[in-house]
Design an enzyme around this catalytic site. Structure first.
Site, short mmCIF file in Angstrom:
data_model
loop_
_atom_site.label_atom_id
_atom_site.label_comp_id
_atom_site.label_asym_id
_atom_site.label_seq_id
_atom_site.Cartn_x
_atom_site.Cartn_y
_atom_site.Cartn_z
N LYS A 1 12.49 54.58 -20.77
CA LYS A 1 13.32 55.61 -19.81
C LYS A 1 12.75 56.98 -19.96
O LYS A 1 12.72 57.16 -21.52
CB LYS A 1 14.68 55.38 -20.33
N SER B 1 24.72 51.04 -20.40
CA SER B 1 23.66 51.43 -19.24
C SER B 1 22.63 50.69 -19.80
O SER B 1 21.69 50.53 -19.19
CB SER B 1 23.41 53.02 -19.54
N SER C 1 22.99 53.72 -16.40
CA SER C 1 21.90 55.22 -16.54
C SER C 1 20.41 54.55 -16.21
O SER C 1 19.37 55.46 -16.35
CB SER C 1 22.58 56.53 -17.66
#
Length: 463
Positions: free
Chosen positions: A80, A177, A153
């Site tokens: 990420k 998330s 997210s």
């Protein structure tokens, strides 16, 4: 023969160890696929082909010399775009940070490199690890249905794994998330015990709620990645001092005698009937495997998401205190509202939120005294459409978080895994919750379920 991108992380790792395929070949094919599907999935913010191929060559050279680098030797993965990689921008999904180039690696990047992983790129995330997806990054697209939500997210992590653009992904979870993208993309996600994985070099959302975790295709894959990154880190004093165990040792042990509780009062309202049926079917599988299923004496927590939001926004306001003043116009309304809410919280309200958090953690611990795991949904419905999420009011959005934010507040580990399909062919998901540091038990239970059912082996048909 199964295409390389459809193999699990454990399968490709074995083939690499045995020399059936080279890291250069595997990495090249995954990079080609990522580049070809980049626009269709919106999974990536930054691809790193040169870095990845150089790492693949080092892995192949090491194997030729009779040396394996670690449990992820030669395996392409993604991270990420909130984790620092030296010489690469860490955008955190924010347009104002496009040129924010890191000068050193996050701890998990150092550990992934040491374990032999090949980081092929940094995947998409919501603005500031919280808000909405903004141009030029745009929203990741669910490969099961491009009209449906790709998750919260860590959506880029969930989409990249489901679409075969990497065998696993490092992600984060503050209120859901990891679990939401895992649920809607039909993959497996671990939110470990708070502090089990270092946050050094990770963009902060809310320090006391942020969990670094993993999305992959199976519990076995998650265990291999967790082995590489978990453990104490002097650079992050909030990491737990206890050394990480070998998460692979007990993976295939039986689950007979396991005590699984179902907080049916939590499930009595607002949970889709088809999902409830899928969860009951999953529980029947555990029962056949020798687990004991019982009701858990846990009452609903109607205030919990509100109190989670108070704590989260107070932290968000601190994180963005300086940049919000300089770049206010670049912030989307959800993140700006969170910052302004956090700044306006009274000390009394915040203290009540922290007290509620402590009390809930205690109620949860007491409720699980005679249980090993809880079984609950990750989200209360089938994957919603992107349009439905875009137009949700606060009440509906909070309801979406009612099975995730509680366990962020308590800091306990959870694992989300696919447990069936809707009539439209979209994934349903189950969330298993354990006591602090019981990741080995979570992984063993999920592994047993996945060996018995094979839901995790289904692949989306759009890509």
């Amino acid at each position: 023969m199964t295409p390389l991108h459809e193999l699990s992380l454990a399968e490709i790792a074995q083939r690499l160890r045995e020399g059936d395929v080279t890291a250069r070949v595997v990495t090249g094919q995954i990079l080609d696929r990522a580049q070809a599907l980049s626009a269709r999935t919106n999974a990536f913010i930054t691809l790193l082909p040169e870095r990845a191929l150089a790492a693949a060559d080092r892995a192949d050279a090491a194997r030729a010399a009779g040396r394996l680098l670690g449990p992820l030797h030669g395996v392409p993965i993604t991270v990420k775009d909130m984790f620092d990689i030296a010489g690469v921008a860490t955008t955190a999904g924010m347009p104002s940070r496009i040129d924010h180039v890191a000068t050193q690696n996050a701890t998990i990047i150092e550990r992934l490199d040491a374990a032999g992983a090949i980081i092929i790129g940094k995947v998409n995330l919501a603005e500031g690890v919280f808000g909405k997806y903004l141009p030029p990054f745009n929203e990741p697209l669910n490969p099961w249905s491009l009209e449906h939500w790709g998750g919260a997210s860590s959506g880029g992590s969930g989409v990249s794994v489901a679409a075969g653009l990497g065998y696993g992904s490092m992600a984060s979870d503050t209120g859901g998330s990891i679990r939401m993208p895992s649920a809607v993309n039909g993959v497996t996600g671990l939110k470990p015990t708070w502090g089990r994985i270092s946050r050094h070099g990770a963009f902060e959302l809310a320090a006391l709620l942020d969990h670094v975790g993993i999305i992959a295709r199976s519990a076995e894959d998650v265990a291999l990645m967790l082995q590489a990154v978990a453990g104490p880190d002097p650079k992050d004093p909030t990491t737990l001092a206890r050394p990480a165990p070998d998460y692979r040792v007990a993976l295939d042990e039986p689950v007979s005698g396991l005590r699984i509780g179902v907080p049916r009062q939590w499930l009595a309202h607002g949970v889709e009937t088809g999902l409830l049926d899928a969860i009951e079917t999953a529980l029947a599988v555990f029962s056949r495997l020798g687990a004991t299923i019982s009701d858990a004496a846990l009452a609903p927590e109607p205030e919990l998401v509100d109190r989670w939001y108070d704590i989260c926004t107070a932290h968000v306001a601190l994180v963005h205190e300086e940049s919000f003043m300089r770049h206010r116009d670049s912030y989307s309304e959800p993140l700006a509202l969170a910052i302004e809410t956090g700044r306006s919280l009274s000390s009394d309200r915040l203290q009540r939120a922290y007290r509620y958090r402590s009390e809930f953690s205690g109620r949860l611990a007491h409720g699980m005294m005679h249980l090993d795991l809880l079984a609950v949904p990750a989200i209360p419905t089938a994957p919603p459409t992107r349009r439905a999420v875009e137009t949700m009011d606060n009440e509906t959005m909070f309801a979406l978080h009612r099975f995730t934010s509680p366990f962020s507040m308590a800091g306990v580990p959870t694992l989300t895994l696919p447990c069936g399909l809707t009539p439209q062919g979209l994934p349903y998901a189950l969330q298993l919750v354990a006591k602090p540091l019981a990741e080995p038990l979570l992984l063993r239970a999920a592994r047993a379920f996945q060996k018995e059912t094979g839901h995790h082996q289904r692949r989306p048909g759009l890509l």
